[in-house]
Scaffold this motif. Structure first.
Motif, PDB file in Angstrom:
ATOM      1  N   PRO A 198       0.821  -1.219   0.000  1.00 54.85           N
ATOM      2  CA  PRO A 198       0.000   0.000   0.000  1.00 54.85           C
ATOM      3  C   PRO A 198       0.858   1.273   0.000  1.00 54.85           C
ATOM      4  CG  PRO A 198      -0.903  -1.605   1.530  1.00 54.85           C
ATOM      5  CD  PRO A 198       0.386  -2.183   1.017  1.00 54.85           C
ATOM      6  N   GLU A 199       1.980   1.234   0.701  1.00 52.09           N
ATOM      7  CA  GLU A 199       2.847   2.418   0.811  1.00 52.09           C
ATOM      8  C   GLU A 199       3.480   2.809  -0.526  1.00 52.09           C
ATOM      9  OE1 GLU A 199       3.090  -0.311   2.856  1.00 52.09           O
ATOM     10  OE2 GLU A 199       1.830   0.677   4.360  1.00 52.09           O
ATOM     11  N   ASP A 200       3.467   1.888  -1.483  1.00 54.42           N
ATOM     12  CA  ASP A 200       4.065   2.195  -2.798  1.00 54.42           C
ATOM     13  C   ASP A 200       3.171   3.082  -3.655  1.00 54.42           C
ATOM     14  OD1 ASP A 200       6.314   0.592  -2.313  1.00 54.42           O
ATOM     15  OD2 ASP A 200       5.272  -1.217  -3.004  1.00 54.42           O
ATOM     16  N   ILE A 201       1.902   3.156  -3.286  1.00 55.17           N
ATOM     17  CA  ILE A 201       0.952   3.892  -4.125  1.00 55.17           C
ATOM     18  C   ILE A 201       0.976   5.383  -3.764  1.00 55.17           C
ATOM     19  CG2 ILE A 201      -1.493   4.145  -4.784  1.00 55.17           C
ATOM     20  CD1 ILE A 201      -0.157   1.543  -5.809  1.00 55.17           C
ATOM     21  N   ASP A 202       1.176   6.220  -4.792  1.00 48.96           N
ATOM     22  CA  ASP A 202       1.252   7.668  -4.580  1.00 48.96           C
ATOM     23  C   ASP A 202      -0.060   8.374  -4.879  1.00 48.96           C
ATOM     24  OD1 ASP A 202       4.186   7.675  -4.153  1.00 48.96           O
ATOM     25  OD2 ASP A 202       4.198   6.955  -6.244  1.00 48.96           O
ATOM     26  N   TYR A 203      -0.865   7.763  -5.740  1.00 50.02           N
ATOM     27  CA  TYR A 203      -2.064   8.463  -6.218  1.00 50.02           C
ATOM     28  C   TYR A 203      -3.125   7.447  -6.607  1.00 50.02           C
ATOM     29  CZ  TYR A 203      -5.121  10.921  -9.521  1.00 50.02           C
ATOM     30  OH  TYR A 203      -6.218  11.435 -10.174  1.00 50.02           O
ATOM     31  N   ILE A 204      -4.375   7.776  -6.326  1.00 54.01           N
ATOM     32  CA  ILE A 204      -5.507   6.953  -6.789  1.00 54.01           C
ATOM     33  C   ILE A 204      -6.430   7.836  -7.615  1.00 54.01           C
ATOM     34  CG2 ILE A 204      -7.532   5.594  -6.135  1.00 54.01           C
ATOM     35  CD1 ILE A 204      -6.105   4.925  -3.498  1.00 54.01           C
ATOM     36  N   ASN A 205      -6.669   7.453  -8.856  1.00 51.65           N
ATOM     37  CA  ASN A 205      -7.731   8.105  -9.621  1.00 51.65           C
ATOM     38  C   ASN A 205      -9.018   7.368  -9.252  1.00 51.65           C
ATOM     39  OD1 ASN A 205      -9.585   8.781 -11.891  1.00 51.65           O
ATOM     40  ND2 ASN A 205      -7.824  10.026 -12.493  1.00 51.65           N
ATOM     41  N   ALA A 206      -9.830   8.028  -8.448  1.00 51.20           N
ATOM     42  CA  ALA A 206     -10.995   7.374  -7.839  1.00 51.20           C
ATOM     43  C   ALA A 206     -12.120   7.192  -8.840  1.00 51.20           C
ATOM     44  CB  ALA A 206     -11.493   8.221  -6.679  1.00 51.20           C
ATOM     45  N   HIS A 207     -12.988   6.232  -8.534  1.00 53.92           N
ATOM     46  CA  HIS A 207     -14.232   6.128  -9.312  1.00 53.92           C
ATOM     47  C   HIS A 207     -15.033   7.407  -9.078  1.00 53.92           C
ATOM     48  CE1 HIS A 207     -17.375   4.298 -11.581  1.00 53.92           C
ATOM     49  NE2 HIS A 207     -18.230   4.359 -10.585  1.00 53.92           N
ATOM     50  N   GLY A 208     -15.174   7.818  -7.805  1.00 51.10           N
ATOM     51  CA  GLY A 208     -15.727   9.123  -7.417  1.00 51.10           C
ATOM     52  C   GLY A 208     -16.707   9.777  -8.375  1.00 51.10           C
ATOM     53  N   THR A 209     -17.930   9.276  -8.405  1.00 53.17           N
ATOM     54  CA  THR A 209     -18.881   9.783  -9.401  1.00 53.17           C
ATOM     55  C   THR A 209     -19.645  11.002  -8.922  1.00 53.17           C
ATOM     56  OG1 THR A 209     -20.638   8.384  -8.561  1.00 53.17           O
ATOM     57  CG2 THR A 209     -19.283   7.471 -10.346  1.00 53.17           C
ATOM     58  N   GLY A 210     -19.685  11.194  -7.589  1.00 55.06           N
ATOM     59  CA  GLY A 210     -20.480  12.294  -7.049  1.00 55.06           C
ATOM     60  C   GLY A 210     -21.862  11.876  -6.588  1.00 55.06           C
ATOM     61  N   THR A 211     -22.103  10.566  -6.495  1.00 54.92           N
ATOM     62  CA  THR A 211     -23.381  10.125  -5.922  1.00 54.92           C
ATOM     63  C   THR A 211     -23.255  10.120  -4.398  1.00 54.92           C
ATOM     64  OG1 THR A 211     -22.754   7.796  -6.012  1.00 54.92           O
ATOM     65  CG2 THR A 211     -23.991   8.643  -7.876  1.00 54.92           C
ATOM     66  N   PRO A 212     -24.355  10.426  -3.713  1.00 55.85           N
ATOM     67  CA  PRO A 212     -24.279  10.433  -2.246  1.00 55.85           C
ATOM     68  C   PRO A 212     -23.809   9.095  -1.684  1.00 55.85           C
ATOM     69  CG  PRO A 212     -26.269  11.541  -2.980  1.00 55.85           C
ATOM     70  CD  PRO A 212     -25.637  10.943  -4.212  1.00 55.85           C
ATOM     71  N   ALA A 213     -24.264   7.971  -2.252  1.00 54.53           N
ATOM     72  CA  ALA A 213     -23.905   6.669  -1.680  1.00 54.53           C
ATOM     73  C   ALA A 213     -22.490   6.234  -2.036  1.00 54.53           C
ATOM     74  CB  ALA A 213     -24.903   5.603  -2.161  1.00 54.53           C
ATOM     75  N   GLY A 214     -22.086   6.441  -3.265  1.00 53.76           N
ATOM     76  CA  GLY A 214     -20.857   5.825  -3.758  1.00 53.76           C
ATOM     77  C   GLY A 214     -19.565   6.395  -3.197  1.00 53.76           C
ATOM     78  N   ASP A 215     -19.487   7.726  -3.109  1.00 51.24           N
ATOM     79  CA  ASP A 215     -18.188   8.331  -2.770  1.00 51.24           C
ATOM     80  C   ASP A 215     -17.722   7.966  -1.362  1.00 51.24           C
ATOM     81  OD1 ASP A 215     -18.567   9.436  -5.223  1.00 51.24           O
ATOM     82  OD2 ASP A 215     -18.577  11.529  -4.564  1.00 51.24           O
ATOM     83  N   GLY A 216     -18.646   7.965  -0.422  1.00 51.10           N
ATOM     84  CA  GLY A 216     -18.280   7.639   0.956  1.00 51.10           C
ATOM     85  C   GLY A 216     -17.804   6.205   1.084  1.00 51.10           C
TER      86      GLY A 216
END
Lengths: 415, 82
Positions: A295-313
């Motif tokens: 996990p420590e090797d990862i610098d960045y995550i391009n999230a799915h992050g759609t902006g729906t109330p349920a999904g992002d959290g």
């Protein structure tokens, strides 16, 4: 088993903020929104009037009229993005072993424009007026098939369809196809053009979409406390994946290496994510394990992050559960804040963004993130402005209706 | 009247096959000259049926190989219905 290394040598995009890397990457970094009022049809009767439409695209610049009669819009996007990717990769189609090259392209939905047109003809004029081209135009594999025909690819070619995880699944399966030796080159990614009255109604009625009609550019606001749904968009992304050996032999410029592929299923609900994010976390863990990255090797995550109330959290919770203390050290952003949600194509466009992120050592921002939702675990969502930092390894998350989760791991190619 | 039918057929064929009307004559062969396939021909039959408000049976459609044959078929159909 002899598992081969797989690299990316080309990336092509068609999206609401532009149709080339030169336009799209600066727009993502500067947060120039591609969301506006829907212009391709009259949305007056809908609750939603906003979307990310591909505006800078004249099909006649790319296809003859006769060809266009056979290509639904998502297929047009797929072919054009594939042409850009192949051009960047510098693939010599004359010399290539065509039986060792294929195409994996994932629309989530397929040819809704054609389906609507022909369904109207059926209702208005009867079955004898329905076009014989309807089925070959609307089928989900039309994109992969056309790309194969365009470049003469005779190797494995198929559509991989899992709603909004389609492109990422397609890329993951392409990765497997190459690393286990079935093909040397695969053009892979996703394409979607479901922004039609039917498509908009469906997502609107599922209460999935933002209704921030009075401020379109602020409507896609992943991880923000005042998010109210995603913004539909259209476009395509294509990547050229090839075995390291094949890329080296032809002296190709290598953009990045695919490090790992993780997939999982929530097995929970047709639209809602499992509330603890177990499925999303499993996909990320699988990708890390596959990539042999900590996990420590990862610098960045391009999230799915759609902006729906349920999904992002749920996604934020999943990131916290996988990364522990490191979760607050890495950067996480959603490029959908800029160009909206390309549905089945989104993972391909966002993987292109991941490649550019590593190349330039700059994390693209999550725009419209004025007030981070406390439910989203206080991660560094790169609000408003890009962040310069060393980025050597990244994850790209994509999740789809039906509970499909895909996580792709990429790393800088260092030889 | 006959020129109107000819021009309309030529226009429909040109539109369907993505060529200029000037490139089309009565002798134009759908397969050999315009590279039509079975799907194009099925679309053209729909275009002609809609354009001239008639029904073309599959058996008749298969006999139409040139633009001239299509024009002739439509003229005959219209004479029969008068």
């Amino acid at each position: 088993m002899n598992v081969r290394r797989v690299v990316i040598t080309g990336a092509g995009v068609v999206c609401p903020v532009g149709c080339s890397e030169e336009v799209v990457w600066p727009a993502i970094l500067e947060g120039r929104s591609g969301i506006g009022i829907i212009s391709s049809f009259d949305s007056a009767e809908f609750e939603v009037h906003i979307a990310g439409e591909v505006a800078d695209f004249d099909p006649l610049d790319h296809f003859t009229k006769r060809e266009l009669g056979r290509l639904d819009r998502f297929v047009q996007f797929a072919v054009v993005s594939a042409e850009s990717a192949v051009k960047q990769a510098g693939l010599d189609l004359e010399k290539m072993d065509h039986e060792r090259a294929g195409a994996f392209i994932g629309p989530g939905i397929g040819g809704l424009p054609e389906l609507e047109t022909q369904h109207s003809r059926l209702l208005n004029s009867g079955p004898r007026r329905v076009s014989p081209l309807m089925i070959p135009k609307l089928m989900t594999n039309a994109a992969a098939g056309q790309v194969a025909m365009k470049f003469g690819l005779h190797g494995p070619t198929m559509s991989v369809s899992s709603a909004c995880a389609s492109a990422s699944h397609a890329m993951g399966e392409a990765y497997n196809c190459i690393r286990y030796g079935t093909a040397d080159v695969v053009i892979c990614g996703g394409a979607e053009a479901a922004l039609t009255p039917t498509g908009l109604s469906g997502f609107q009625q599922a209460k999935a979409l933002s209704t921030r009609n009075d401020d379109p550019e602020a409507a896609s606001r992943p991880f923000d406390l005042n998010r109210d749904g995603f913004v539909m968009a259209e476009g395509a992304g294509s990547l050229v994946f090839e075995s390291l050996e094949h890329a080296r032999k032809r002296g190709a410029q290598i953009l990045a290496e695919i490090a790992g592929y993780g997939a999982s299923s929530d097995a929970y609900h047709i639209t809602l994510p499992e509330p603890d994010g177990k499925g999303a976390a499993l996909a990320m863990r699988n990708a890390l394990a596959d990539a042999k990255l900590a996990p420590e090797d990862i610098d960045y995550i391009n999230a799915h992050g759609t902006g729906t109330p349920a999904g992002d959290g749920v996604e934020a919770k999943a990131i916290c559960s996988v990364f522990g203390d490191h979760a607050k050290k890495l950067a996480v952003s959603s490029s959908k804040s800029v160009f909206g949600h390309l549905l089945g194509a989104s993972g391909a466009l966002e993987s292109a963004a991941c490649i550019w992120t590593m190349r330039d050592n700059v994390c693209p921002p999550t725009i419209n993130l004025d007030d981070a939702d406390p439910e989203c675990c206080g991660l560094n969502f790169v609000p408003h402005q890009p962040q310069e930092r060393q980025v050597d390894a990244v994850l790209n998350n994509s999740f789809g209706f039906g509970g499909h989760n895909v996580c792709l791991a990429f790393r800088k190619f260092t030889g | 009247m006959s020129d109107e039918i000819r021009d309309k057929v030529v226009g429909l064929v040109a539109e369907r096959m993505g060529v200029e009307p000037e490139q089309i004559t009565e002798a134009t062969h759908f397969v050999n000259d315009l590279q039509s396939d079975s799907l194009d021909m099925a679309e053209l039959v729909i275009d002609l049926e809609e354009g001239f408000d008639l029904t073309i049976s599959d058996e008749d459609a298969q006999k139409i190989e040139t633009v001239g044959q299509a024009i002739e078929y439509i003229k005959q159909s219209q004479q029969q219905s008068q």
